[in-house]
Design an enzyme around this catalytic site. Structure first.
Site, PDB file in Angstrom:
ATOM      1  CD  GLU A 271      -2.887  -1.194   2.366  1.00 32.94           C
ATOM      2  OE1 GLU A 271      -2.825  -0.279   3.208  1.00 32.94           O
ATOM      3  OE2 GLU A 271      -3.708  -2.128   2.454  1.00 32.94           O
TER       4      GLU A 271
ATOM      5  CG  HIS B  47      -8.783   6.283   2.549  1.00 29.08           C
ATOM      6  ND1 HIS B  47      -8.855   6.062   1.192  1.00 29.08           N
ATOM      7  CD2 HIS B  47      -8.169   5.179   3.065  1.00 29.08           C
ATOM      8  CE1 HIS B  47      -8.310   4.895   0.899  1.00 29.08           C
ATOM      9  NE2 HIS B  47      -7.891   4.343   2.027  1.00 29.08           N
TER      10      HIS B  47
ATOM     11  NE  ARG C 108      -4.124   5.296   3.717  1.00 29.09           N
ATOM     12  CZ  ARG C 108      -4.756   4.519   4.564  1.00 29.09           C
ATOM     13  NH1 ARG C 108      -5.199   5.009   5.701  1.00 29.09           N
ATOM     14  NH2 ARG C 108      -4.972   3.240   4.285  1.00 29.09           N
TER      15      ARG C 108
ATOM     16  CG  HIS D 200      -9.464   6.713   6.636  1.00 32.34           C
ATOM     17  ND1 HIS D 200     -10.478   5.777   6.580  1.00 32.34           N
ATOM     18  CD2 HIS D 200      -8.298   6.006   6.713  1.00 32.34           C
ATOM     19  CE1 HIS D 200      -9.947   4.557   6.612  1.00 32.34           C
ATOM     20  NE2 HIS D 200      -8.643   4.669   6.707  1.00 32.34           N
TER      21      HIS D 200
ATOM     22  NE  ARG E 263      -3.968   5.134   9.759  1.00 29.15           N
ATOM     23  CZ  ARG E 263      -4.475   4.187   8.961  1.00 29.15           C
ATOM     24  NH1 ARG E 263      -3.904   2.995   8.915  1.00 29.15           N
ATOM     25  NH2 ARG E 263      -5.513   4.443   8.215  1.00 29.15           N
TER      26      ARG E 263
END
Length: 536
Positions: A121, A244, A290, A351, A386
């Site tokens: 990811e 997100h 992100r 998110h 994160r």
């Protein structure tokens, strides 16, 4: 007289952190878990992507730690990163022992020493994400709840909404302030009950409902953060709210997340005109961290005036996509989108909270005997942003550490009954103005989205500050006049969290990670390479 419940440990919340902690600590005493809806209704249950852990010989703890620190934009605590990353394999082993099912290695991985299919990811330089197709959180929650319901030392109270923490200070007792449990509303009876305990764990998750658009379930109203703040605990990094990048854009697709794992398997973000734009923003393109991807999408949408961008994975084999992402495939089909043949319309949505209640390495807050784990906590792992799929791992590691410390604490004290006064309802009456709650709720969520969202400015933050001060005063006034309902409790907590986010964002005079202010666009390591701390 409202009922009183006594246990050695009180756990507020039933996601991965609360359930795993409960199972570990039930070896040392009795546990009461309170959760405001059904036990499975948690952010964990909706987590699609997976859980990060170093299991491949070609990967390393050093690489995982480096990826985490780079994503965290200079604010990660390195001792915490080391602890969490190096605990990864042991935590996976614990999940396997309680019956969690992860996808096995694919046939084309023959010869590898890893028995699981590992995904990749955004922000990760290696494949290290274990998953159960695209419903990993649901699988973990299933296994944990089954064990919790069968455990003789654990009582589960569903439909119970925590109102405020019980502390020595709140109870008017002598001595240093420490946690004694919580006041909890039984939603069925409308009565506030006392849950008394020697140790209290907050595992209530995040606060996505502070924003108009969120990937979170309806329960994510910041309850634990607000209660801990009122009890005297300090909170850190509340300005760092992760949006997100890819929520399904459709008027009927409420809060449906399209996992980052889709980009991990080759998905490409495109404009409505078909332009693959992420190469203009980061060398990792669609696998950038992100914060960068969300800002890139926000920029492209403002530039074009389009309603969404598009996530295109039509170049991958259709059978593979249906097998790897069955939940996403089925959900998109409900809205007439076949991801094997056409790109998915997506937009960013609130998110994950990278900030929260500050804890030490054992998961304890600065209120004695009050622990926090999971999204509600600020452990120092995530810093300013994160890294994908680190959250489930962090929740397990700190739940485990807190359980070990709780066991030591329980062995060292005399477990005498706790003195705690009953809830004082006073002259509160039934409200006939529910519209006030919905109006204030809607106002908070809209101005937080417009003024304290992905891109901020001094003027927008000041507008938000003025509005939240008026609303907090109004909410406080009728909070004490009306009988409690879950909606009123959540509104009060939402307003508190919104105020703390605004306050923290105004204190950080730079742009870093998830906090981007157009009036201070540069990162300032000389003055702001530190946590933003707020306390009562």
């Amino acid at each position: 007289m409202p009922e009183r419940h006594d246990s050695d440990v009180l756990v507020i919340g039933s996601g991965i952190a609360g359930l795993f902690y409960s199972l570990q600590v039930a070896r040392h005493g009795t546990v009461a878990i309170v959760t405001k809806q059904a036990a499975a209704e948690s952010a964990t249950n909706y987590a699609q992507g997976g859980i990060a852990a170093v299991l491949d010989a070609q990967d390393s703890f050093e690489a995982h730690a480096r990826d985490t620190i780079i994503a965290g934009a200079g604010l990660c605590r390195e001792d915490v990163v080391k602890k969490v990353v190096e605990s990864g394999p042991a935590m996976i082993d614990q999940l396997l022992k309680i019956g969690t099912d992860f996808d096995p290695a694919r046939p084309e991985s023959a010869g590898s020493d890893v028995s699981f299919d590992l995904g990749r990811e955004g922000g990760h330089t290696h494949r290290r994400i274990l998953h159960h197709r695209d419903t990993t959180g649901h699988e973990i929650e299933r296994a944990l709840i089954a064990r919790v319901r069968a455990h003789p030392n654990i009582r589960l109270f569903e439909g119970h909404c925590a109102v405020d923490l019980l502390t020595v200070e709140r109870a008017g007792l002598a001595g240093d302030n420490r946690a004694l449990g919580a006041y909890v509303l039984d939603a069925k009876t409308g009565k506030v009950e006392r849950f008394c305990a020697h140790v209290t764990m907050i595992a209530t998750g995040g606060a996505g409902k502070v924003y108009l658009y969120t990937s979170n379930p309806d329960i994510a109203s910041g309850d634990g953060m607000a209660m801990a703040y009122r009890a005297g605990a300090s909170l850190g990094n509340m300005e760092f709210v992760q949006f997100h990048p890819t929520c399904l854009y459709h008027p009927r697709a409420k809060s449906f997340l399209v996992s980052e794992a889709v980009r991990g398997e080759g998905g490409i973000l495109r404009t409505a005109a078909g332009d693959a734009f992420m190469g203009r923003y980061h060398e990792m393109k669609d696998l950038a961290p992100r914060d960068i991807v969300a800002r890139a999408i926000d920029t492209e949408l403002k530039r074009s005036g389009d309603d969404s961008v598009f996530l295109d994975i039509t170049h991958r084999d259709a059978a593979f996509l249906r097998e790897r992402f069955p939940n996403i495939y089925a959900r998109c089909l409900e809205f007439g989108i076949d991801l094997t043949k056409e790109p998915i319309p997506v937009v960013p949505a609130a998110h994950y909270w990278c900030g929260g209640v500050r804890t030490d390495l054992a998961g304890e807050t600065d209120v004695a005997n009050l622990f926090a784990a999971g999204e509600v906590a600020c452990t120092g792992l995530h810093g300013a942003n994160r890294l994908a799929s680190n959250s489930l791992l962090e929740a397990l590691v700190f739940a485990d550490a807190a359980a070990k410390e709780t066991g030591r604490r329980l062995r060292s004290i005399e477990r005498e009954p706790i003195e705690a006064p009953p809830w004082e309802e006073g002259d509160a009456t039934e409200s006939e103005e529910a519209v006030v709650i919905t109006q204030n709720w809607d106002e908070i969520r809209r101005f937080m989205w417009n003024y304290v969202g992905i891109v901020r400015s001094d003027r927008r933050l000041e507008r938000a500050r003025r509005r939240i001060e008026l609303l907090c005063a109004e909410i406080t006034e009728y909070y004490w006049d009306w009988k409690l309902t879950p909606d009123l409790i959540e509104l009060r907590n939402l307003a508190t969290v919104a105020r703390l986010v605004i306050e923290s964002a105004m204190l950080r005079r730079e742009s870093r990670g998830l906090h981007y202010n157009v009036d201070c666009p540069d990162r300032d390591d000389e003055n702001f390479a530190r946590e933003t701390i707020v306390s009562r």
